[in-house]
Motif scaffolding. Sequence first.
Motif, PDB file in Angstrom:
ATOM      1  N   GLN A 146      43.836 -15.995  -9.815  1.00  0.00           N
ATOM      2  CA  GLN A 146      45.240 -15.955 -10.214  1.00  0.00           C
ATOM      3  C   GLN A 146      46.145 -15.566  -9.038  1.00  0.00           C
ATOM      4  OE1 GLN A 146      46.176 -16.993 -13.321  1.00  0.00           O
ATOM      5  NE2 GLN A 146      44.024 -17.503 -13.440  1.00  0.00           N
ATOM      6  N   GLY A 147      45.626 -15.633  -7.859  1.00  0.00           N
ATOM      7  CA  GLY A 147      46.383 -15.283  -6.654  1.00  0.00           C
ATOM      8  C   GLY A 147      45.442 -15.346  -5.466  1.00  0.00           C
ATOM      9  N   SER A 148      45.907 -14.927  -4.348  1.00  0.00           N
ATOM     10  CA  SER A 148      45.053 -15.004  -3.164  1.00  0.00           C
ATOM     11  C   SER A 148      44.049 -13.856  -3.154  1.00  0.00           C
ATOM     12  CB  SER A 148      45.916 -14.972  -1.906  1.00  0.00           C
ATOM     13  OG  SER A 148      46.637 -13.754  -1.841  1.00  0.00           O
ATOM     14  N   MET A 193      38.357  -7.365  -0.474  1.00  0.00           N
ATOM     15  CA  MET A 193      39.605  -6.972  -1.120  1.00  0.00           C
ATOM     16  C   MET A 193      39.407  -5.754  -2.035  1.00  0.00           C
ATOM     17  SD  MET A 193      42.145  -9.547  -3.041  1.00  0.00           S
ATOM     18  CE  MET A 193      41.968  -9.305  -4.777  1.00  0.00           C
ATOM     19  N   GLY A 194      38.311  -5.730  -2.783  1.00  0.00           N
ATOM     20  CA  GLY A 194      38.047  -4.610  -3.681  1.00  0.00           C
ATOM     21  C   GLY A 194      37.853  -3.310  -2.938  1.00  0.00           C
ATOM     22  N   LEU A 195      37.183  -3.386  -1.794  1.00  0.00           N
ATOM     23  CA  LEU A 195      36.969  -2.174  -0.993  1.00  0.00           C
ATOM     24  C   LEU A 195      38.295  -1.649  -0.448  1.00  0.00           C
ATOM     25  CD1 LEU A 195      33.725  -3.172   0.919  1.00  0.00           C
ATOM     26  CD2 LEU A 195      33.954  -1.615  -1.022  1.00  0.00           C
ATOM     27  N   ASP A 196      39.179  -2.567  -0.043  1.00  0.00           N
ATOM     28  CA  ASP A 196      40.510  -2.147   0.418  1.00  0.00           C
ATOM     29  C   ASP A 196      41.269  -1.458  -0.705  1.00  0.00           C
ATOM     30  OD1 ASP A 196      40.075  -3.196   2.942  1.00  0.00           O
ATOM     31  OD2 ASP A 196      41.198  -5.046   2.562  1.00  0.00           O
ATOM     32  N   LEU A 197      41.164  -2.000  -1.896  1.00  0.00           N
ATOM     33  CA  LEU A 197      41.870  -1.441  -3.049  1.00  0.00           C
ATOM     34  C   LEU A 197      41.387  -0.026  -3.362  1.00  0.00           C
ATOM     35  CD1 LEU A 197      43.944  -2.076  -5.240  1.00  0.00           C
ATOM     36  CD2 LEU A 197      42.094  -2.999  -6.622  1.00  0.00           C
ATOM     37  N   LEU A 198      40.088   0.211  -3.201  1.00  0.00           N
ATOM     38  CA  LEU A 198      39.535   1.531  -3.518  1.00  0.00           C
ATOM     39  C   LEU A 198      39.956   2.627  -2.538  1.00  0.00           C
ATOM     40  CD1 LEU A 198      35.971   0.667  -4.803  1.00  0.00           C
ATOM     41  CD2 LEU A 198      37.917   1.513  -6.106  1.00  0.00           C
ATOM     42  N   LYS A 199      40.693   2.271  -1.516  1.00  0.00           N
ATOM     43  CA  LYS A 199      41.239   3.278  -0.590  1.00  0.00           C
ATOM     44  C   LYS A 199      42.417   4.018  -1.226  1.00  0.00           C
ATOM     45  CE  LYS A 199      39.944   0.702   3.527  1.00  0.00           C
ATOM     46  NZ  LYS A 199      40.444  -0.103   4.661  1.00  0.00           N
TER      47      LYS A 199
END
Length: 52
Positions: free
Chosen positions: A21-23, A28-34
């Motif tokens: 639904q987007g790029s 990406m998930g690891l970046d988000l968990l920061k």
Amino acid sequence: MMLATALPKSTKVTVWVFPGQGSQKLGMGLDLLKHPLAQRSFSKSLGGLAES
């Protein structure tokens, strides 16, 4: 990021997640968990799955 209130434990809800639904990018998930809010949300989600 979307923030929602929790439902009572007696309430069971199915959630559908559709990738694409987007790029996206690798890791990406690891970046988000920061981010602390993402960490807490993910931990709560895992806790809910463990109760199932």
